[in-house]
Design a protein around this motif. Sequence first.
Motif, PDB file in Angstrom:
ATOM      1  N   ASN A   1     -18.106 -14.077  81.979  1.00 39.49           N
ATOM      2  CA  ASN A   1     -19.551 -13.972  81.799  1.00 39.49           C
ATOM      3  C   ASN A   1     -20.090 -12.610  82.213  1.00 39.49           C
ATOM      4  O   ASN A   1     -21.299 -12.374  82.147  1.00 39.49           O
ATOM      5  N   ARG A   2     -19.229 -11.710  82.636  1.00 45.67           N
ATOM      6  CA  ARG A   2     -19.657 -10.338  82.927  1.00 45.67           C
ATOM      7  C   ARG A   2     -20.222  -9.723  81.640  1.00 45.67           C
ATOM      8  O   ARG A   2     -19.601  -9.788  80.585  1.00 45.67           O
ATOM      9  N   ALA A   3     -21.384  -9.098  81.774  1.00 39.58           N
ATOM     10  CA  ALA A   3     -22.049  -8.536  80.603  1.00 39.58           C
ATOM     11  C   ALA A   3     -21.165  -7.534  79.860  1.00 39.58           C
ATOM     12  O   ALA A   3     -21.192  -7.455  78.633  1.00 39.58           O
ATOM     13  N   GLU A   4     -20.363  -6.772  80.621  1.00 40.78           N
ATOM     14  CA  GLU A   4     -19.513  -5.772  79.957  1.00 40.78           C
ATOM     15  C   GLU A   4     -18.551  -6.451  78.981  1.00 40.78           C
ATOM     16  O   GLU A   4     -18.352  -5.975  77.856  1.00 40.78           O
ATOM     17  N   PHE A   5     -17.934  -7.554  79.430  1.00 42.51           N
ATOM     18  CA  PHE A   5     -16.958  -8.243  78.581  1.00 42.51           C
ATOM     19  C   PHE A   5     -17.651  -9.027  77.468  1.00 42.51           C
ATOM     20  O   PHE A   5     -17.170  -9.075  76.340  1.00 42.51           O
ATOM     21  N   VAL A   6     -18.766  -9.680  77.795  1.00 47.32           N
ATOM     22  CA  VAL A   6     -19.460 -10.476  76.775  1.00 47.32           C
ATOM     23  C   VAL A   6     -19.928  -9.579  75.625  1.00 47.32           C
ATOM     24  O   VAL A   6     -19.865  -9.944  74.467  1.00 47.32           O
ATOM     25  N   SER A   7     -20.394  -8.384  75.979  1.00 44.19           N
ATOM     26  CA  SER A   7     -21.048  -7.556  74.958  1.00 44.19           C
ATOM     27  C   SER A   7     -20.115  -6.568  74.272  1.00 44.19           C
ATOM     28  O   SER A   7     -20.483  -5.993  73.253  1.00 44.19           O
ATOM     29  N   ALA A   8     -18.923  -6.355  74.807  1.00 39.09           N
ATOM     30  CA  ALA A   8     -18.057  -5.306  74.236  1.00 39.09           C
ATOM     31  C   ALA A   8     -17.546  -5.699  72.865  1.00 39.09           C
ATOM     32  O   ALA A   8     -17.327  -6.877  72.572  1.00 39.09           O
TER      33      ALA A   8
ATOM     34  N   LEU B   1     -12.551 -12.681  73.997  1.00 30.73           N
ATOM     35  CA  LEU B   1     -13.050 -13.155  75.294  1.00 30.73           C
ATOM     36  C   LEU B   1     -12.138 -14.245  75.857  1.00 30.73           C
ATOM     37  O   LEU B   1     -11.948 -14.349  77.069  1.00 30.73           O
TER      38      LEU B   1
END
Lengths: 539, 469
Positions: free
Chosen positions: B99-106, B351
């Motif tokens: 749920n880290r934004a970096e991973f969710v959005s990459a 993800l």
Amino acid sequence: MSEQMKKAAQEKVARLARLRRDGGVLHDYRAPRWDEPFIMEQGTPGERGVLVPLAEDGVKAAVGEAADYIPEGMRRAAAPDLPELSQHQVLRHYLRYSQMTLGMDLGSDISEGTCTMKYSPKMHEELIRGHRAADLHPWQDEDTMQGLLEIVYNTGQYLKSISGMDAFTLQPGGGSHAVFTNACVMRAYFETRGELGQRDEMITTIFSHPCDAATPMVAGFKVITVMPDENGYPDLEAFKAAVSERTVGCMITNPEDTGIYNPQIDKYVEILHAAGALAFTDQANANGILGYARARDAGFDACHFNLHKTFSSPHGCEGPATGAYMCTEELAKYLPVPVVTKTGDTYHLDYDRPESIGRVRGFLGNWMGVIRAYAWIRNMGPDGLKEVAEISVLNNNYLDNLLMAVKGVSRPYAEGHRRLDQVRYSLEQLKEDTGVGTEAIRDRMVDFGIQSMWMSHHPWVVPEPFTPEPCETYSKADLDEWAAVIKKAVDEAYADPQFVLDSPHEQPIDQMRRTEALEDPDQWAFTWRKYKKKFLKQS
Amino acid sequence: MAGKPFIHPYIPNAVPETKEAMLRELGLSSIEEIYAEIPDRLRFKGELDIPPAILSERALRKHVQGLLDKNSSSVDYLNFCGAGCWQHHVPAIVDEVINRAEFVSAYCGGDYSDLGKYLTRFEFNSMLGELLDLDGVANPIYDWGDVAGRSFRMARRITGRDKVLVPAHMSPMRLMEARTLCQPEAMPTSTKIRFYEWDRETGMVDLADLKAKLDDSIAAVYWESPGYLGTIEAGGAEIVKLAHEVGALAISGVDPVTLGVLAPPGAIGADIACGDIQALGMHMHAGGGCSGFIGFRDDDPKFAQECPLELYTVLETATPGQYAVGEALAERTSYGARDQGKDWVGTASGLWTIAAAVYMAVMGPQGFKELGETCIARSHYAAQRLGELAGVEIKLSPSFFKEFVVDFGGTGKTVAEINKKLLGHEIFGGKDLSAEFPELGQSALYCVTEYYDQADIDTLVSAVKEVTA
């Protein structure tokens, strides 16, 4: 203050001044750098990351030893060589990796054209993480997932309205998967008509996504690729010449990856229909035409959308994603099973579709993406969707104005025509002038906290290409910054090309080496165990 | 949009002053001038049939959550259904990381700027390689059925033969997906699927029938362990031997969560392994938690060269001791070669590979071993107790990991009736097999993992007793 500290402070001021000239505000950025060993190299035997439940005494008394139920020869002899770490150490490791991932939320993904990297609202993440979304079993009785089915059904209705089509499936697990679904639907259509032996050629264009060529090949078709004419449109004469009684159909994008809208697109469709063939349009580039142009109105029989691009679902490090496939009533009977239907106020999963292509994916699909898309569409409403298109088109033309003022940048094709959602540019002139090409600029721009730019799909028809897509997410200041980064990197290339060729300079790691391993069987190592055997001589 | 009372929080340049300033820069009076690129006859002039916007975040949350709350989840109910998507415990740390934004959005950011994503991907491949005991692991894509079909196509390309033998009790859903990829048989590039038999008493493959059907036209023999019907296949090594004798490849379909206690495909001698990583830390998401992997021997470069999925190799950098990760053999993918590539790749399930990496790292060898033992013990306890009920019989071999076939024929009731009644007890019963395997009569496939304890199982047994009485 010591002389050294004074000097450092002055250097910082000078550095910021350098960054902030030329009209755009650049960040004084350094990527987080953790010198983090692979997790396979960490930990100590005996450490535990999480404890799992053990069978109760009553259970053990009833059934005895678990190992006794494993057939001879099927018991694992040696334990898997996995790391043994406590939980904090695992968390810290992956948090460090997340910090070394710029992603979209931290930076500016204007860089990643053809991908429509828009903001994914955080509230939607709360929706899909709740147990009534995340902890549903796909085979549970449809009466117990009416809410989910209602969301899926209604999203389908909205997508039908946006595309002008009659029927939908949300089973595909990504955009290319939806495109593959189309190839299979067309295959079933001609198989039913007994024409599969005769028709075996699919037509695409070179500026359509590679999946428009690859997936019909997987479905069993030969692929004919039409090249652009001098204006960048798919060559109409070549297209006509490609169509025959052997043609299954076309799988093409509009606007193509050049951002140029083909004003004669309906003519291409007419040519196909006259030959008894079908027409599909890949709508990965739909963001700029939402509410402005519909696939069905141009005559297409089918189309797709990426819910993870155009409809806000996040990309999650390349998936899971959701491909929406839409088609006419005539093709609806070939859709994969199950199809979501509605009777009165209840929703159903319809498996009784004898002419269906079967399945492209197990269970139902990646419906996390549907929940997010539903929330986004409801949040936008019909006017908001049009505004998304309008602002993305405005942003693109504004950025274009800035980039075309940068020395060494050119924009091939369709002189005098405006692009819609994105533009394919060329750095050919820069390369000729300085020896610095698009890859070096890509590797330099990340030093400013801007995501690495997408250049082009292969082959590079446009030399030294790059393709930004500044969708509605980005502010005017974001656009100014992006253009300033390109200008900065180009200026550096003219002043000191080697400095740019040695990029990146501010990243978590230095320039890659031993890249021959990418092709050489003696050097590649797809897993750490293989690397250890090959290079560390451990087994 | 004149007079619009709000500025959407996701569209900064909707502010009228900004819009006007940008248009001025361009020498335009309206955005409409850009849309002149779309000819009038192709312009949509109607109204989209979409309800008016729900504007505030609070109101939207209430609306969508209200819909989702019409669902009953496997937290609301006890769930004993698996059949390809399984309810295992998801450690909180897994969700925390993914749920880290970096991973969710990459997305497809560069080797340097998204380095952490690529390092995690390589670690996922490496740890799955340890579970599988294979040196080659590719980047996963949609799900098991998809990678089964791709493995068949891969075997066809490697061997130049066009037939694949699969057990007749292969998961019907996975078979449907594989058929879509393998093309109708009349097409010249089709991969033909042929079946070999299974023992109706034990659920094991019929080795004699397999042997009889093997010849030098067979590209590969596929088997599943545990199979769709739950049994741990005892004949894996023999399948490999028989396949290799005729120059065919051996493709192992496997659920990797079993591999803390079961022999891995590499040790058995499989050339290719495929399966789903959903059990390695994914919530079920109504099936959206699935993600299919392919692993392979890497002693012959043909396997990597014909692998249809992305491959990543570890590299070094200009600084000694520092590692990078790069995409290997990229030119053979659809991105490199379009219709001349090996199948296609695209947005897959990145993800979930991060989730699985975290899961494998916290579980470690001991966690996988204990999880396997608990699954076996509790599922056997459930089978034993259910089998004691009047009219209920457990079918097939007692060699199963977490799933087993329960025959309700003796109760005089159908599985459908029983499952409907179990809903009244807030229980999801097993997958109804009566349509897929008519020879098993009114049977259901039950699944018991480490998630449910003895008390939960006892609750199930009481409920089944009541509804079958």
